[in-house]
Scaffold this motif. Structure first.
Motif: not given
Length: 106
Positions: A75-90
């Motif tokens: 793992n070299v990076a992670s999201s800075g926040e959580g997202f309500p939907t999979r498509s938003n995270a994608e």
């Protein structure tokens, strides 16, 4: 986008990537031994963000989607926040993948 390297709230070195709106879009996902190692890790991510694979997953609480970037099995990076939907995270992961190379810093 811009990279920032410094100490986290626990006083340990890490790096963060901020969007043009100054919101955190990614972080190292870990702390480093010293600031030079954190800076090197940020530069390595910047140089290889487009080559990483991005995985979207449901967080431990099961309420938000997050992404992580993986290179060389690490793992070299992670999201800075959580997202309500999979498509938003994608979409967020794709934005980092496509634009981290042009960020200022570290």
């Amino acid at each position: 986008m811009r990279f920032s390297v410094g100490n986290n709230k626990a006083g340990k070195p890490s790096w963060w990537l901020y969007g043009d709106n100054n919101e955190q879009v990614a972080w190292a996902g870990e702390a480093f031994y010293d600031l030079s190692n954190a800076t090197r890790a940020a530069q390595n991510f910047k140089d290889g963000a487009a080559l990483a694979s991005y995985e979207v997953y449901l967080d431990d609480g099961g309420s938000e989607y997050r992404w992580r970037a993986i290179r060389g099995g690490n793992n070299v990076a992670s999201s800075g926040e959580g997202f309500p939907t999979r498509s938003n995270a994608e979409r967020a992961a794709a934005n980092v993948r496509d634009n981290a190379w042009s960020a200022t810093g570290p």
